[in-house]
Design an enzyme around this catalytic site. Structure first.
Site, PDB file in Angstrom:
ATOM      1  CB  SER A   1      -0.908  -0.005   1.232  1.00 44.95           C
ATOM      2  OG  SER A   1      -1.688   1.171   1.270  1.00 44.95           O
ATOM      3  N   GLY A   2       0.653   2.122  -0.964  1.00 45.32           N
ATOM      4  CA  GLY A   2       1.454   3.329  -1.094  1.00 45.32           C
ATOM      5  C   GLY A   2       2.610   3.204  -2.051  1.00 45.32           C
TER       6      GLY A   2
ATOM      7  CB  THR B   1      -4.064   3.283  -7.582  1.00 48.39           C
ATOM      8  OG1 THR B   1      -4.448   2.356  -6.565  1.00 48.39           O
ATOM      9  CG2 THR B   1      -5.299   3.890  -8.203  1.00 48.39           C
TER      10      THR B   1
ATOM     11  CG  ASN C   1      -1.254   5.132  -0.757  1.00 48.72           C
ATOM     12  OD1 ASN C   1      -1.010   6.295  -1.055  1.00 48.72           O
ATOM     13  ND2 ASN C   1      -1.690   4.262  -1.641  1.00 48.72           N
TER      14      ASN C   1
ATOM     15  CB  SER D   1      -4.486   2.869   0.545  1.00 51.41           C
ATOM     16  OG  SER D   1      -4.410   1.463   0.558  1.00 51.41           O
ATOM     17  CB  SER D   2      -6.675   0.364  -4.190  1.00 53.55           C
ATOM     18  OG  SER D   2      -6.422   1.349  -5.140  1.00 53.55           O
TER      19      SER D   2
ATOM     20  N   GLY E   1      -0.841  -5.869  -2.306  1.00 51.98           N
ATOM     21  CA  GLY E   1       0.372  -6.643  -2.119  1.00 51.98           C
ATOM     22  C   GLY E   1       0.402  -7.315  -0.755  1.00 51.98           C
TER      23      GLY E   1
ATOM     24  CD  GLU F   1      -2.517  -4.956   3.175  1.00 54.52           C
ATOM     25  OE1 GLU F   1      -3.220  -5.356   4.119  1.00 54.52           O
ATOM     26  OE2 GLU F   1      -2.864  -4.076   2.369  1.00 54.52           O
TER      27      GLU F   1
END
Length: 1468
Positions: A165-166, A170, A214, A217-218, A441, A443
């Site tokens: 994330s980050g 995206t 992020n 973040s998605s 990804g 985590e």
């Protein structure tokens, strides 16, 4: 001794571990030999350390050669290991500002946390159609590779984007879809491409949120399939989502936010359409738990406007307000206050006047009391009866939050379905598609729950697919080269996957526990311990030491501990059926729950009812997620995958800040190091035989020829590398294991060092001999000069002795001469004074006589003047007296003719006015000539009337005189007796009468003479005006003849030279023109004057007679147009016939027909002809849209017709007067054709743009190969061989070797074709210069953009080739006289970029010279070229980072950097 150990010599670079930087570089201070326990090393800070070596496997990793530093492909490194990869990524990210790097088939993308100008339209054009190995790493390069593979092999493709994330997943997916929308669409984006891009803002607003790592973040995974048609254009798209994080709707951790759409709605609370949502200034529980309501650098209000615009593009503007209403209701649902009552304070209830519940019910249109009741109660089935049981306060809060999560999940699924329906293809089924997977990804947090478990499970599946695909590509390469190889072992995580998804695995036991009536998280964990620890221990499952409510899974990337609290609730994700039934009764949200059981999206949850059987058959979230993940894996396995691994360089979100520890952790997790390990296990270094021969030919023996490169390599390599397992020969390449290239480089450097020492010894000997020769020569020269000095000193002494004698002799002579001269001067002076005295005496006598003579003469002249003045005065007096008498006489006469002067007074005034008007400018004389003619006629009539009146009066006077004479004769004779007095009186009376008659006769004569003189004066003035008008006409004719003569004189020489060619050309024109004109004239009539049928109506002015016109009948209008332009009846429009006719002939014929119709008074026919001509010209341009010559032909005809109509329009009348144009020759048109003139003007612009578009389309594909890649100068290509060239990816098309590559001759041929077409049609030179100015700008910009993106082009030898190619283009432009329009000046940026490649790049002086020379390039472009610069041979060096930074400082315009650098240098 291993081959890698041979490289551990003094001065070798190695890597050792470091707790902060992970790996640091060090230099060996001694050669390594087996058995040593310590290695002496020197760190980069100068510190010396002893590195322990227990066994050969403990040796530190070797560093790569300097020439491989900053390599754009990690697999091209000689030593493939973790520190080499980390160092290469750091150098490219920090020193070169390059965020993309290849790792075999994987693109590693590092998030810069900054806006970079590398995603514009010009960059997309540069990567479009280019091979992946020829361009710098970029996300567009991966997208282009997928697009080319799809169109070539007609096979579906997938781009898998993963990362933390980050890390920028995206953004990478967004730019990928933007690239497909540009290359898969037309020049302007179609509605499908716009809709594909418009889906991004909507999904970001409802699926993205701010986290601690992020800001955008998605919180869900998505797979977008972009469908393409047969021509490679986008015709539709489809989106699939995975595992939306619904728990974020009701809970946010510290410093985190809910989904963006909630904050966007709150920011727009003041909008008129949003006021009905009652957002106001209320603080919502669902948005303020994280404490951070605002993201720096973002504007929620503008983001909402972008989201609404995206709904409009997708064709759903009416549904966005319904969506916002539901979201506002979710916010108010979170503020519903659940209170506690009862004896034990465990019964929850909602106050009837709760404001938030009332707003929620009103927004959704549901019954408020029912909603309040079922939020605090539940229905149970006991013994066939339904019981209603109240819930505790905590259970009611859970039911409220579960309802909010369920509503948002259904709304998310409904929105995705509507997006898919809007993106669905309307033009048939897609032939193939490219899928873009943007998924979370790996985590790991301090507390990991059900969401992290599902995410890491999905990454396990993706990593397995990635490892198998990389291994498969490596095997394909070895099979294609027919290598004898052993199987490569790679880590397979199938055991970890079986632990999660197999029978009695983690998911299976979780679903089983969810089906139990009293299942709990603790019982599920105990089952896990019993199954995977006590019964049969699993290698990937462990139990924490200090906890009984958690478990540990050993994933491929890291070991993760999961807390089991909440696993069952999140897996069930249940909502009470009573609440769902209330929502189904709402007209607004009923559609969200109609197909709840058949929704294909992940994690939609289940509905809990009072019946246990129904509840047991509901699908759990884990089961749905496994199904959707399996469908995703099947889709990916059926496509050709392309991988993008996004890396987060630091946790502070600072731009261009590199944290080695975080980067290594992500490289291990995303599989990049696994790819390198698989490559290193085989033969990572691969060279073609030609490349190996060019680089290491000095290590080879025997005859050296490039044609026998393979044989030479096969013969020499066993001698260079004794171990045959370290290399292998393929069909076209030679393969090396890791470290062998560095070993060969060391051998090559050693041999070069020995050769350099020999050269140095020879040079030093030559220098010593040269120095000895110079010393000998200097000694002889000094001796020669000393002897000469002594001889000169003796000669000087002799000269001094002789000079003394000469001086004495001369002095004595001077003394005697001065005495003689003094005596002679005294004598002469005495004589002069004596003679002067005598002469003055004689002069005084002569002066007295002269004075007397002058005085007497003056007295005589003065007396004469006085006498003459008196005589003149007397004459003046006499003449004045006579003049006075004459004046009196004239005054007397003037009184008698006063009547005639009054009669002529009006005529004199008119004459004066006419004279004033005649004195005005040349333009007024011409315009008012007709008025003056009419006034002259009126004056003549007035004069004639006055003359007749005067004649009548004269006749009356004559009659009176005759009557008096007759009376005189008729009188009777007086008596004879008359006295003398009477006789005297009678005589006096007769004399008086005769005198009066004589005076009257004279007065009449004088009056007649005056009238005649006035009439003659008027006639002279009128004749003068006519002469002026005639003179002006003659002046215009003379000027026109002079201009024609000047033009004839100017072109006389050219006309003489081309006379023979003109005769031949005229013959050819006659050959084609005669049948054409015969056919055209069959529809035309050539009148000598206007026929009676074409006589204008009496109400119109009669036009001047114009000859030489063509009359076209109304019924023959279509035939005329077809023959002149479209060529449908008689195909006139052929290249061989049309281009041989005079320029502008069809337009001239059409204008003659239009003017004939206008002169005949038929304005409708004239406009019809013009309109038909414009329509036919448009059709002809569209028909010949790819023909340069025909487009130029119709451009010329459109311009000619436009100019003719403009010159003869009524608005040009005044301009014709100002330029002295003959009005009869350029009679204006009576028909208003202003709109058609504007249409012709637009048509000329369209034809001009079409002409340039054809040439640009022909040049677009050959500019870069011809200008940058073609090698016209022989002998330069062999010296620019790169050490390790980028390898072609599997599936890429290899470039054709030895094919017909475009050269500068191809470019010049295309430009020559355009120049020939324009010259043949005799277009204006300014138009030609403008056209070539635009084309050279296109050539320069395309070549410069490609040069900035290609590392292989940035070397000295390639710069020489490019400069020579540009000089050919300059010479061509100057030879045709096109430099005046600025065509050569547009090449200046490309020329300066080439000069930058050839200039020196070492000292600060070189940097200042580069910045001052490259004025047409920006600072970023200069730095980019210096960054991409590649040494062409061993004599050249890379551009240092310090030099690049110096250039960056000097190229900054806002600082006085040059002055500062010079000042610092002076201070130092």
């Amino acid at each position: 001794m291993l081959m890698g150990d041979k490289c551990l010599v003094w001065g070798a670079s190695v890597w050792i571990p470091d707790p902060d930087a992970v790996w640091v570089s060090a230099l060996l201070l001694q050669d390594y030999s087996p058995g040593k326990k310590h290695l002496p090393l020197q760190l980069t800070n100068g510190k010396e350390v002893q590195y322990p070596v227990g066994s050969p496997s403990d040796l530190p990793p070797l560093g790569n050669p300097d020439i491989l530093e900053g390599e754009n492909d990690l697999t091209a490194l000689s030593f493939l290991h973790e520190p080499a990869v980390l160092h290469n990524l750091r150098v490219r990210f920090l020193d070169y500002n390059s965020i993309y790097t290849y790792c075999g088939i994987v693109l590693v993308a590092i998030n810069p946390y900054d806006q970079l100008p590398i995603y514009g339209e010009e960059v997309i054009d540069a990567y479009s159609g280019q091979d992946m190995a020829d361009m710098e790493p970029h996300i567009f390069s991966v997208a282009e590779e997928a697009y080319r593979t799809m169109t070539r092999e007609e096979k579906n493709q997938s781009i898998i984007i993963s990362g933390e994330s980050g890390s920028g997943k995206t953004v990478s997916a967004k730019f990928t879809m933007r690239y497909f929308a540009v290359v898969g669409g037309a020049a302007q984006q179609t509605s499908v491409e716009e809709r594909v891009l418009a889906s991004n803002p909507i999904m970001e607003s409802i699926g993205n949120a701010k986290t601690t790592r992020n800001d955008n973040s998605s919180r869900f995974g998505k797979y977008i399939e972009i469908g393409f048609g047969r021509k490679g254009d986008i015709i539709g798209a489809n989106m699939r989502t995975y595992l939306l994080e619904k728990s974020r709707v009701v809970f946010q951790a510290s410093a985190e936010r809910n989904y963006h759409i909630f904050y966007q709605l709150c920011a727009s609370r003041e909008l008129p359409e949003m006021r009905s949502f009652k957002l106001g200034k209320t603080h919502f529980r669902y948005t303020n738990q994280g404490g951070d309501m605002q993201i720096s650098g973002t504007d929620d209000l503008s983001d909402l406007e972008r989201t609404r615009n995206a709904f409009t593009v997708l064709g759903r503007p009416d549904q966005q307000m319904e969506l916002f209403r539901i979201l506002a209701a979710v916010l108010h649902l979170g503020n519903v206050n659940i209170q506690i009552s009862g004896r034990s304070s465990d019964k929850g209830y909602i106050d009837a006047g709760d404001r938030s519940l009332a707003i929620f019910s009103k927004l959704l249109g549901v019954d408020g009391p029912q909603m309040a009741h079922w939020l605090c109660h539940r229905r149970l089935a006991v013994g066939g009866e339904m019981l209603i049981k109240p819930m505790s306060g905590q259970q009611a809060v859970g039911a409220r939050d579960a309802l909010a999560k369920h509503i948002y999940g259904q709304l998310f699924t409904w929105t995705v379905q509507r997006l898919n329906s809007a993106l669905r293809s309307q033009r048939g089924k897609a032939r193939s598609f490219i899928g873009v997977l943007d998924i979370y990804g790996f985590e790991t947090f301090d507390r990991n729950s059900f969401e992290q478990f599902c995410i890491n499970y999905a990454n396990e599946k993706l990593q397995q697919q990635f490892n198998r695909h990389v291994f498969h590509l490596e095997q394909e390469e070895y099979i294609r080269e027919e290598l004898v190889w052993s199987r490569i072992e790679f880590s397979d995580n199938q055991q970890c996957i079986n632990l999660i998804e197999a029978q009695l695995g983690l998911f299976d036991l979780l679903d089983e526990e969810c089906r139990m009536p009293k299942g709990s998280d603790e019982s599920w964990v105990r089952k896990l311990y019993d199954q995977h620890l006590t019964g049969k221990p699993h290698p990937h499952f462990r139990k924490p030491r200090m906890s009984n409510s958690a478990f540990i899974v050993l994933h491929f990337a890291d070991t993760v501990q999961y807390e089991c609290d909440g696993f069952l609730d999140k897996n069930r994700d249940t909502v009470f059926e009573e609440l769902i039934n209330i929502l189904k009764a709402s007209q607004l949200v009923a559609e969200l729950f109609q197909q709840q059981g058949n929704v294909s999206s992940v994690a939609n949850g289940s509905v809990r009812s009072g019946k246990r059987a129904t509840r047991e058959h509901k699908l759990t979230v884990g089961f749905q997620f496994r199904q959707s993940l399996q469908m995703l894996m099947d889709t990916l396995n059926s496509t050709t995958p392309h991988y993008v691994r996004c890396i987060k360089p630091n946790d502070l979100k600072e731009p261009f800040l590199f944290d080695p520890g975080r980067t290594v952790q992500q490289l291990r997790a995303c599989g990049v190091l696994e790819t390198i390990r698989i490559s290193a296990a085989g033969f990572p270094s691969r060279w073609t035989y030609e490349e190996f021969f060019s680089r290491y030919r000095l290590l080879l023996r025997g005859p050296q020829s490039l044609d026998q490169a393979q044989a030479s390599c096969r013969q020499a390599l066993p001698e260079l590398i004794p171990d045959p397992d370290q290399f292998c020969f393929g069909k076209t390449k030679v393969f090396f294991r890791a470290g062998q290239v560095a070993f060969l480089e060391r051998l090559r450097a050693e041999k070069l060092r020995v050769a350099a020492m020999i050269i140095q010894s020879r040079v030093r000997g030559w220098l010593a001999r040269t120095r000895y020769t110079r010393i000998c020569w200097a000694t002889v020269t000094i001796q020669r000069y000393w002897r000469g000095a002594l001889a000169r000193r003796l000669a000087l002494t002799l000269r001094y002795s002789k000079a003394a004698l000469v001086i004495q002799k001369t002095y004595r002579m001077v003394v005697v001469r001065q005495l003689f001269l003094m005596i002679r001067q005294a004598t002469i002076t005495i004589q002069a004074f004596t003679r002067g005295t005598l002469e003055r005496r004689r002069y005084r006598l002569r002066a007295a006589v002269l004075l007397q003579a002058r005085v007497r003469g003056w007295l005589a002249r003065r007396a004469y003047r006085r006498v003459r003045a008196a005589v003149v005065f007397m004459q003046c007096c006499v003449r004045r007296r006579a003049a006075r008498r004459e004046l009196l006489k004239l005054k007397t006469e003037a009184r008698s003719v006063e009547k005639y002067r009054e009669l002529n007074k009006g005529m004199e005034v008119k004459l004066m006015q006419l004279q004033l008007r005649a004195d005005q400018g040349m333009i007024d004389k011409v315009v008012l000539v007709c008025v003056q003619a009419r006034e002259g006629a009126a004056l003549r009539e007035t004069l004639q009337a006055e003359r007749e009146a005067t004649s009548a009066e004269l006749q009356a006077l004559k009659a009176v005189i005759q009557k008096l004479e007759s009376q005189k004769h008729e009188k009777p004779q007086p008596c004879t007796v008359i006295s003398e007095k009477e006789v005297e009186e009678r005589r006096r009376a007769e004399e008086k009468a005769a005198q009066e008659i004589l005076q009257l006769t004279q007065a009449v004569s004088q009056a007649s003479a005056a009238l005649g003189a006035a009439l003659d004066e008027e006639r002279r003035k009128y004749q003068g005006l006519l002469r002026d008008f005639t003179r002006l006409e003659q002046r215009y004719d003379n000027l026109r003849e002079m201009s024609l003569l000047t033009e004839v004189d100017t072109h006389n020489h050219t006309t003489t030279q081309t006379l023979t060619h003109t005769h031949t050309h005229t013959h050819l024109q006659t050959k084609y023109l005669c049948p054409y004109l015969n056919h055209v004239f069959s529809f035309l009539v050539l009148p000598s004057a206007f026929s009676p049928e074409t006589t204008p109506c009496p109400s119109r002015r009669k036009p001047a007679t114009v000859t030489g016109l063509f009359e076209c009948r109304k019924r023959d209008e279509n035939k005329l147009i077809k023959n002149l332009i479209t060529g449908e009846i008689d195909p006139y429009i052929r290249v061989d016939s049309a281009l041989s006719l005079p320029p502008g002939l069809p337009a001239s014929v059409l204008f003659l027909c239009v003017r004939q119709a206008d002169c005949s008074g038929d304005q409708t026919h004239a406009r019809s002809l013009c309109s038909a001509a414009v329509t036919a010209l448009k059709a002809a341009l569209k028909k010949h849209s790819n023909d340069v010559h025909m487009t130029a032909l119709w451009l010329k005809n459109a311009c000619v017709l436009h100019d003719l109509l403009t010159q003869h329009s009524p608005k040009q009348r005044l301009c014709q007067f100002l330029h002295n144009v003959d009005l009869n020759e350029l009679a204006p048109l009576t028909t208003d054709v202003s709109d058609l003139i504007r249409a012709l003007s637009d048509l000329c612009i369209q034809a001009y743009q079409q002409l340039l578009s054809i040439t640009e389309k022909h040049l677009q594909n050959i500019i870069v190969p011809a200008l940058l890649e073609s090698e016209i100068i022989p002998g330069l290509s062999g010296s620019a061989v790169k050490l390790v060239t980028s390898r072609k990816r599997a599936g890429s098309d290899p470039r054709a070797v030895g094919g017909d590559a475009p050269t500068m001759a191809s470019v010049l041929r295309k430009l020559g074709a355009l120049h020939t077409a324009l010259s043949r049609q005799d277009l204006p030179p300014t138009q030609m210069e403008q056209a070539f100015h635009q084309l050279t700008y296109l050539i320069s910009s395309s070549a410069l953009n490609s040069l900035l993106l290609r590392k292989d082009m940035c070397c000295w030898s390639r710069g020489m080739q490019i400069r020579y190619n540009v000089s050919l283009l300059e010479e061509w432009l100057r030879s045709r006289g096109l430099q005046a329009g600025g065509a050569v000046a547009t090449l200046e940026p490309l020329i300066q970029a080439v000069q930058l490649l050839q200039a020196g790049k070492k000292t600060e002086g070189d940097a200042q010279a580069l910045v001052q020379t490259c004025t047409a390039l920006s600072g970023q472009q200069i730095v980019k070229i210096l960054t991409l610069y590649t040494p062409h041979s061993d004599l050249d060096e890379r551009v240092t980072v310090n030099f690049i930074r110096t250039v960056q400082v000097l190229s900054t315009p806002a600082r006085f950097n040059v002055f500062i650098l010079v000042l610092i240098k002076c201070l130092v």
